[in-house]
Write a protein that holds these residues in place. Structure first.
Motif, PDB file in Angstrom:
ATOM      1  N   ILE A 279      29.300 -27.622   2.452  1.00 56.74           N
ATOM      2  CA  ILE A 279      29.705 -27.380   2.874  1.00 56.74           C
ATOM      3  C   ILE A 279      31.166 -28.842   3.398  1.00 56.74           C
ATOM      4  CG2 ILE A 279      31.031 -26.296   5.315  1.00 56.74           C
ATOM      5  CD1 ILE A 279      28.598 -24.637   5.794  1.00 56.74           C
TER       6      ILE A 279
ATOM      7  N   THR B  19      31.979 -25.469  -0.157  1.00 57.48           N
ATOM      8  CA  THR B  19      33.093 -24.550  -0.356  1.00 57.48           C
ATOM      9  C   THR B  19      34.015 -25.477   1.140  1.00 57.48           C
ATOM     10  OG1 THR B  19      33.906 -22.864   0.753  1.00 57.48           O
ATOM     11  CG2 THR B  19      31.726 -23.723   1.810  1.00 57.48           C
TER      12      THR B  19
ATOM     13  N   TYR C 261      34.906 -20.989  -2.938  1.00 59.90           N
ATOM     14  CA  TYR C 261      33.695 -20.844  -3.209  1.00 59.90           C
ATOM     15  C   TYR C 261      32.889 -21.106  -4.202  1.00 59.90           C
ATOM     16  CZ  TYR C 261      32.467 -18.981   1.076  1.00 59.90           C
ATOM     17  OH  TYR C 261      32.172 -18.605   3.054  1.00 59.90           O
TER      18      TYR C 261
ATOM     19  N   LEU D  77      28.435 -17.977   3.068  1.00 61.09           N
ATOM     20  CA  LEU D  77      27.655 -18.866   2.308  1.00 61.09           C
ATOM     21  C   LEU D  77      26.238 -18.592   2.533  1.00 61.09           C
ATOM     22  CD1 LEU D  77      27.410 -21.581   0.549  1.00 61.09           C
ATOM     23  CD2 LEU D  77      26.927 -22.985   3.305  1.00 61.09           C
TER      24      LEU D  77
ATOM     25  N   GLY E  31      23.611 -24.761  -0.384  1.00 65.16           N
ATOM     26  CA  GLY E  31      25.297 -25.009   0.077  1.00 65.16           C
ATOM     27  C   GLY E  31      25.742 -26.005   0.752  1.00 65.16           C
TER      28      GLY E  31
ATOM     29  N   CYS F  21      33.068 -19.713   7.629  1.00 65.85           N
ATOM     30  CA  CYS F  21      32.517 -19.838   5.897  1.00 65.85           C
ATOM     31  C   CYS F  21      31.116 -20.280   5.498  1.00 65.85           C
ATOM     32  CB  CYS F  21      33.145 -21.304   5.391  1.00 65.85           C
ATOM     33  SG  CYS F  21      32.803 -21.911   4.166  1.00 65.85           S
ATOM     34  N   THR F  22      29.803 -20.854   6.757  1.00 65.67           N
ATOM     35  CA  THR F  22      28.549 -20.815   6.896  1.00 65.67           C
ATOM     36  C   THR F  22      28.022 -19.437   6.696  1.00 65.67           C
ATOM     37  OG1 THR F  22      28.358 -22.898   8.262  1.00 65.67           O
ATOM     38  CG2 THR F  22      26.612 -21.941   7.833  1.00 65.67           C
TER      39      THR F  22
END
Length: 227
Positions: free
Chosen positions: A8, A48, A35, A64, A6, A60-61
């Protein structure tokens, strides 16, 4: 077992180069966050943009992690330099992250009872090796601090340095590290310096934001290749 990474960024310019190098498979919009699901350097990647600030970054995390089951989290972007050896366009790799706008005692005495959140040793080592292989940018390993405002005042800068002894300051990394810690997901924060977090910060930021964002993203591309 195939791993999923992931990635960011807070702003679109911080993930633009990564998106350009991605073989896109699909997109999902959840709670307003976009995403991008695909592959970079043959690796499974969820890319993302979280927006600016700690709450956006934390939300957001968590999505994810919950929705996409990522195995690693890398936060890429720009920051203000707070260390005498850190220059504009240098890279900073987080060995730990914390908040400069939350009291240390509160961090220690309230859940999750952590004054700071440590970056993952494996990801730190990968970042260092990626820097050493390319030999294009100066890099530093150290503390990154986050808070809810853009630091552009010399007095505020000096207060943060005295209290936390960090390498750089930004607005999302500690929240991302905080959520990653709670979920037991390995993370690292990568930052390239866009300004010196002083009275000239706004001018420097406007000049170097895109250049610095690409410096950080290039390191992350090299890291992905090595993971």
């Amino acid at each position: 077992m195939v791993k999923t990474i992931g990635i960011i960024g807070a702003m679109d310019l911080e993930i633009e180069l990564l998106r350009d190098n991605m073989k896109l498979i699909s997109k999902e919009n959840i709670a307003g966050f976009n995403y991008c699901i695909g592959r970079i350097e043959g690796k499974n990647v969820i890319l993302t943009c979280c927006g600016v600030g700690k709450v956006n970054a934390a939300c957001c995390t968590q999505i994810l992690i919950d929705r996409f089951k990522v195995d690693y989290i890398i936060n890429s972007g720009i920051a203000g330099g707070l260390h005498k050896e850190v220059k504009i366009c240098d890279l900073v790799i987080s060995d730990n992250v914390t908040y400069h706008d939350v009291r240390k005692n509160q961090m220690r005495s309230c859940f999750p009872f952590k004054e700071y959140f440590e970056g993952d040793k494996y990801l730190i080592d990968v970042a260092i090796k990626a820097c050493e292989i390319t030999k294009k940018e100066n890099y530093h390993v150290g503390r990154i601090v986050s808070g809810e405002y853009f630091v552009s005042d010399k007095n505020i800068k000096n207060n943060i340095i005295e209290e936390y002894n960090p390498h750089c300051v930004e607005m999302e990394g500690a929240a991302i590290g905080h959520v990653a810690y709670l979920n037991k997901i390995p993370f690292v924060v990568i930052r390239s310096i866009s300004d010196n977090a002083d009275n000239d910060a706004n001018m420097d930021y406007d000049t170097f934001e895109k250049i610095s964002a690409e410096v950080s993203a290039k390191l992350v591309l090299n890291m992905i290749d090595m993971i």
